[in-house]
Motif scaffolding. Structure first.
Motif, short mmCIF file in Angstrom:
data_model
loop_
_atom_site.label_atom_id
_atom_site.label_comp_id
_atom_site.label_asym_id
_atom_site.label_seq_id
_atom_site.Cartn_x
_atom_site.Cartn_y
_atom_site.Cartn_z
N ILE A 87 -12.79 -3.68 -74.73
CA ILE A 87 -12.56 -4.17 -73.37
C ILE A 87 -11.18 -4.81 -73.26
N ARG A 88 -10.67 -5.38 -74.34
CA ARG A 88 -9.31 -5.95 -74.30
C ARG A 88 -8.24 -4.87 -74.21
N ARG A 89 -8.63 -3.63 -74.52
CA ARG A 89 -7.73 -2.50 -74.33
C ARG A 89 -7.99 -1.81 -73.00
N ASP A 90 -8.94 -2.34 -72.24
CA ASP A 90 -9.37 -1.74 -70.98
C ASP A 90 -10.10 -0.41 -71.20
N ALA A 91 -10.64 -0.22 -72.40
CA ALA A 91 -11.43 0.98 -72.71
C ALA A 91 -12.89 0.69 -72.39
N GLY A 143 -17.75 -2.11 -63.06
CA GLY A 143 -16.36 -2.55 -63.10
C GLY A 143 -16.17 -4.05 -63.04
N ALA A 144 -17.17 -4.82 -63.48
CA ALA A 144 -17.06 -6.28 -63.39
C ALA A 144 -16.10 -6.86 -64.43
N TYR A 145 -15.90 -6.15 -65.53
CA TYR A 145 -15.04 -6.66 -66.60
C TYR A 145 -13.88 -5.71 -66.85
N SER A 146 -12.77 -6.30 -67.25
CA SER A 146 -11.57 -5.52 -67.54
C SER A 146 -10.79 -6.25 -68.62
N ALA A 147 -9.64 -5.68 -68.97
CA ALA A 147 -8.81 -6.30 -70.00
C ALA A 147 -8.34 -7.69 -69.59
N LYS A 148 -8.14 -7.90 -68.29
CA LYS A 148 -7.63 -9.18 -67.80
C LYS A 148 -8.73 -10.16 -67.41
N SER A 176 -1.34 -2.40 -73.75
CA SER A 176 -2.48 -3.15 -73.24
C SER A 176 -2.83 -4.30 -74.16
N ASP A 177 -2.80 -4.04 -75.49
CA ASP A 177 -3.10 -5.09 -76.44
C ASP A 177 -2.13 -6.26 -76.28
N ALA A 178 -0.87 -5.95 -76.04
CA ALA A 178 0.12 -7.01 -75.90
C ALA A 178 -0.17 -7.88 -74.69
N ILE A 179 -0.75 -7.29 -73.63
CA ILE A 179 -1.03 -8.04 -72.42
C ILE A 179 -2.28 -8.90 -72.57
N THR A 180 -3.27 -8.38 -73.30
CA THR A 180 -4.57 -9.02 -73.31
C THR A 180 -4.87 -9.81 -74.58
N LYS A 181 -3.89 -10.05 -75.41
CA LYS A 181 -4.15 -10.88 -76.58
C LYS A 181 -4.56 -12.28 -76.14
N PRO A 182 -5.64 -12.85 -76.77
CA PRO A 182 -6.04 -14.21 -76.41
C PRO A 182 -4.92 -15.21 -76.66
N LYS A 183 -4.84 -16.21 -75.82
CA LYS A 183 -3.83 -17.24 -76.00
C LYS A 183 -4.12 -18.05 -77.25
N ILE A 208 -18.83 0.11 -73.55
CA ILE A 208 -20.23 0.38 -73.21
C ILE A 208 -20.93 1.07 -74.37
N ARG A 209 -20.28 2.02 -75.01
CA ARG A 209 -20.90 2.74 -76.14
C ARG A 209 -21.22 1.78 -77.28
N TRP A 210 -20.29 0.89 -77.58
CA TRP A 210 -20.55 -0.07 -78.65
C TRP A 210 -21.69 -1.00 -78.30
#
Length: 226
Positions: free
Chosen positions: A114-118, A191-196, A35-42, A123-125
Motif C-alpha cells: 500500500i505504501r507503493r500504491d499497489a 479506494g479508502a486507502y492509498s500510499a498517502k 512512490s517509495d520515496a514519497i511514502t516513506k514513514p517520517k 489486497i492479495r496479501w
C-alpha cells in the motif's frame, strides 16, 4: 561542465524532439522507486494512531495479568504444570504458531504494497492473512475436540484451567482481528486507502502484530516448557 549539465537535462534526437534524460527515464521505468520515496514513514513517527495503541496497551495488560497468574499457579503446582504440556497436542500448537507467523508476514507485505500504491497486491496479501486466520481457527477447534475426546476440560485441573483461559481468550482475539482485516480489504476495494493515506490500515496491522506476539508467548509457556 556545461556539456554535462545539458546532457543531464535533455537528450535531443536528430529531428529536434526533446527526449527525457537518463534520470527521468529510470524514474518512469521504475515508478515504485518514486512512490517509495514519497511514502516513506517520517523518522520517529509511531505507526497507527493513539486509539489503537490504547487498545494494544489494554490488551497487553490483560494478557500480562494472565501470564502472571500462569507463573503463580505453576509455582504452587509445579508437577501438574510439568505434566500438562505432555498431555497437549504439540503438533496443533506448532501449526498454529506457523499460521500466526505467516499471517503477520502477509500483513507486513500488505503494508509495503500500500505504501507503493499497489492496492491489488495489498489486497492479495491480506487475503493470505485471512487464509492463515481460518487455518488457525480450524486447527484450534480440532485441538479442543481432541482434548474433549481424552476427557480434558477447563475443570480437569489447574493447568487446564489456565490453558483454556489463555488459548480461548487468544482464539477470540484472532476472530476480532480477522474481522478487522476483512474490513480493511473491503475498504481497499472502495479506494479508502492509498500510499498517502493509510493510517487506518496501519492501525489494524499494529493490532494484528500484537495478537501474533501474544501467541508467540503462549506457545512456549503452554506447549513447550516442561
Amino acid at each position: 561542465m556545461r556539456d554535462n549539465q545539458v546532457s543531464e537535462v535533455l537528450s535531443v534526437d536528430q529531428a529536434g524532439v526533446a527526449l527525457p534524460s537518463s534520470d527521468q527515464h529510470s524514474a518512469s521505468a521504475n515508478p515504485d522507486a518514486a512512490s517509495d520515496a514519497i511514502t516513506k514513514p517520517k523518522p520517529g513517527r509511531v505507526p497507527g494512531n493513539k486509539a489503537v495503541w490504547f487498545a494494544i496497551y489494554t490488551e497487553m495488560t490483560e494478557f500480562g495479568v494472565m501470564f502472571l497468574i500462569y507463573f503463580i499457579a505453576k509455582v504452587h503446582s509445579q508437577e501438574m504444570f510439568d505434566q500438562g504440556p505432555q498431555q497437549l497436542n504439540t503438533l496443533a500448537g506448532t501449526l498454529n504458531t506457523l499460521a500466526m507467523l505467516s499471517s503477520s508476514f502477509c500483513v507486513a507485505r500488505a503494508m509495503v504494497a500500500i505504501r507503493r500504491d499497489a492496492v491489488r497486491d495489498s489486497i492479495r496479501w491480506l487475503w493470505g492473512t485471512i487464509g492463515c486466520v481460518l487455518f488457525y481457527l480450524v486447527v484450534k477447534i480440532w485441538e479442543y475436540l481432541l482434548n474433549a475426546e481424552q476427557g480434558f476440560s477447563v475443570y480437569t485441573n489447574l493447568f487446564f484451567t489456565v490453558y483454556y483461559y489463555l488459548t480461548f481468550n487468544h482464539f477470540i482475539h484472532v476472530i476480532w482481528g480477522g474481522g478487522a482485516i476483512l474490513w480493511v480489504i473491503i475498504r481497499l476495494h472502495y479506494g479508502a486507502y492509498s500510499a498517502k493515506d493509510h493510517e487506518g490500515m496501519e492501525a489494524v496491522a499494529c493490532y494484528w502484530h500484537m495478537i501474533d506476539l501474544v501467541w508467540i508467548v503462549i506457545f512456549p509457556l503452554v506447549y513447550v516448557l516442561r
